[in-house]
Design an enzyme around this catalytic site. Structure first.
Site, PDB file in Angstrom:
ATOM      1  N   ASP A  20     -24.883  34.771  79.103  1.00  0.00           N
ATOM      2  CA  ASP A  20     -25.404  35.273  80.353  1.00  0.00           C
ATOM      3  C   ASP A  20     -26.899  35.498  80.256  1.00  0.00           C
ATOM      4  OD1 ASP A  20     -25.516  37.392  78.811  1.00  0.00           O
ATOM      5  OD2 ASP A  20     -24.158  39.031  79.576  1.00  0.00           O
ATOM      6  N   ASP A  36     -14.327  35.068  81.812  1.00  0.00           N
ATOM      7  CA  ASP A  36     -14.920  35.855  80.568  1.00  0.00           C
ATOM      8  C   ASP A  36     -14.322  37.256  80.559  1.00  0.00           C
ATOM      9  OD1 ASP A  36     -17.208  36.470  82.158  1.00  0.00           O
ATOM     10  OD2 ASP A  36     -17.421  37.773  80.416  1.00  0.00           O
ATOM     11  N   CYS A  65       5.744  33.919  71.362  1.00  0.00           N
ATOM     12  CA  CYS A  65       4.360  33.873  71.229  1.00  0.00           C
ATOM     13  C   CYS A  65       4.430  33.058  69.491  1.00  0.00           C
ATOM     14  CB  CYS A  65       3.601  34.797  70.912  1.00  0.00           C
ATOM     15  SG  CYS A  65       1.738  34.921  70.457  1.00  0.00           S
ATOM     16  N   CYS A  87       1.558  32.591  67.687  1.00  0.00           N
ATOM     17  CA  CYS A  87       0.362  33.001  66.934  1.00  0.00           C
ATOM     18  C   CYS A  87       0.552  33.383  65.575  1.00  0.00           C
ATOM     19  CB  CYS A  87      -0.447  34.173  67.516  1.00  0.00           C
ATOM     20  SG  CYS A  87       0.095  35.574  67.232  1.00  0.00           S
ATOM     21  N   CYS A  91       2.421  36.909  65.184  1.00  0.00           N
ATOM     22  CA  CYS A  91       3.717  36.986  65.630  1.00  0.00           C
ATOM     23  C   CYS A  91       4.776  36.285  64.649  1.00  0.00           C
ATOM     24  CB  CYS A  91       4.018  36.330  66.935  1.00  0.00           C
ATOM     25  SG  CYS A  91       3.158  37.304  68.131  1.00  0.00           S
ATOM     26  N   HIS A 132      -3.629  37.862  68.186  1.00  0.00           N
ATOM     27  CA  HIS A 132      -2.546  37.714  68.963  1.00  0.00           C
ATOM     28  C   HIS A 132      -3.064  37.622  70.548  1.00  0.00           C
ATOM     29  CE1 HIS A 132       1.167  38.181  71.339  1.00  0.00           C
ATOM     30  NE2 HIS A 132       0.483  39.207  71.852  1.00  0.00           N
TER      31      HIS A 132
HETATM   32 ZN   LIG Z   1       1.329  36.253  68.995  1.00  0.00          ZN
END
Ligand SMILES: [Zn+2]
Length: 363
Positions: free
Chosen positions: A89, A261, A299, A301, A304, A330
């Site tokens: 920015d 963002d 999920c 990730c 998880c 996560h």
């Molecule tokens: Zn997750």
């Protein structure tokens, strides 16, 4: 920089933004790496969860560590060991939201650092110079971000100033660096329109809507989002700055925005608020104490796949560093995956169904 739209579904666009440092699939979410780090994440972890671009804040990096350090250590990419695209920015938003004792002149803004009170000056020339030293792939024009509410005359003068600063930024554009113009104008549609027309006549690689989510009611924000998108050229990326609420982003993608963002997923993660396929949860809640299940069964990730809700709750309540790391992994994975699914839905002509499903989950 090259932008092409692969498919559309209504006003919604599925695009590809090519930069010298890599491809960004749009609609895209950009994790925020304020002072040269996305808090709690290493660049390798960001790549692992599929981040294609991150954002750096010019104001913060200019104050700390300072451009002399980043310049000596080879630019922002090398400094933080991230070789994919970075958008910076211009510093405008933080100068107007964080710094103290501002004095606005035609050439720029005098302000005092929020860290140590030291005096500084940033105008369009300085903003472009700093972003050149940082070496970001996409730079933003220096703009005045007015507060809410703002009276009409002030907002109108501010648009004039923002346009004249944008023109200077365009003159000082760094070679090899894309430059996006930022539309301002507060909540006044005629000023938004004028601001967009001014910027389009100067000509930028992409266009952003700034000055939203500054304290206005949601309905006004949504008005500006749906009014703002069609003002921007169809063949250039459209960036809605600082908006990261899932429902707001769905509306914005629906209106034709491509880039976003927000600190929401990272900041919330550190506060224990986690996004899941069934809605938001607060991991500290008693009900998770003996919960052996994953945070979000849908999920995949790292957090998880490997840890229970009970364990994540324990880490959070014990203020363990690992809590911030796993929660951030996560939440960012969740956001990036949300965008992956959204892009797929657009490609398959199913965006409205995707939007409806999520609006039900989020309500
Ligand atoms: Zn997750």
């Amino acid at each position: 920089m090259n932008f092409r739209i692969r498919s559309t579904d209504g006003e919604t666009r599925r695009g590809v933004l090519e930069t010298g440092r890599g491809t960004i699939n749009t609609p895209a979410f950009m994790p925020v790496g304020t002072i040269g780090t996305v808090k709690a994440m290493s660049p390798d972890e960001l790549k692992e969860i599929g981040a294609e671009i991150i954002l750096g804040n010019t104001y913060h990096l200019y104050l700390r560590p300072g451009t002399d350090v980043i310049s000596t250590l080879g630019g922002l990419h090398k400094f933080m060991s991230w070789d994919r695209p970075i958008l910076t920015d211009s510093g405008g938003f933080q100068v107007f939201s964080l710094a103290a004792l501002r004095k606005i002149e035609e050439e720029g803004v005098h302000f005092r650092s929020h860290i140590d009170g030291s005096p500084h000056f940033i105008g369009p020339a300085e903003a472009m110079k700093i972003q050149g030293i940082l070496g970001s792939d996409i730079a933003m024009t220096f703009d005045e971000c007015i507060s809410y509410p703002a009276d009409y005359d002030y907002a109108a003068r501010s648009v004039e100033l923002t346009t004249s600063w944008a023109r200077k930024c365009r003159e000082y554009q760094n070679p090899g660096q894309a430059l996006f113009g930022i539309v301002q104008g507060g909540m006044y549609k005629d000023l938004r329109k004028k601001s967009a027309e001014d910027l389009i006549s100067i000509g930028f690689d992409g266009y952003a809507i700034g000055g939203v989510s500054v304290g206005e009611p949601k309905e006004e924000m949504h008005e500006i989002i749906s009014f703002g998108a069609p003002l921007l050229p169809k063949d250039r990326p459209r960036y809605l700055m600082g908006i990261g609420d899932l429902g707001d982003m769905l509306k914005a993608v629906d209106a034709g925005f491509d880039m976003f963002d927000c600190v929401m997923p990272t900041r919330n993660a550190r506060n224990g608020t986690l996004f899941t396929s069934t809605g938001r949860i607060s991991i500290k809640r008693e009900e998770f104490k003996y919960d052996a299940g994953p945070l979000d069964p849908n999920c995949s990730c790292h957090a998880c796949r490997n840890y229970s809700r009970g364990y994540l709750r324990h880490l959070f309540l014990s203020r363990e560093i690992l809590s911030m790391r796993l929660n951030t992994i996560h939440n960012l994975y969740f956001y990036l995956d949300f965008f992956r699914q959204m892009r797929q839905a657009i490609e398959e002509g199913g965006f409205s169904r995707f939007k409806e499903t999520w609006e039900q989950i989020l309500s």
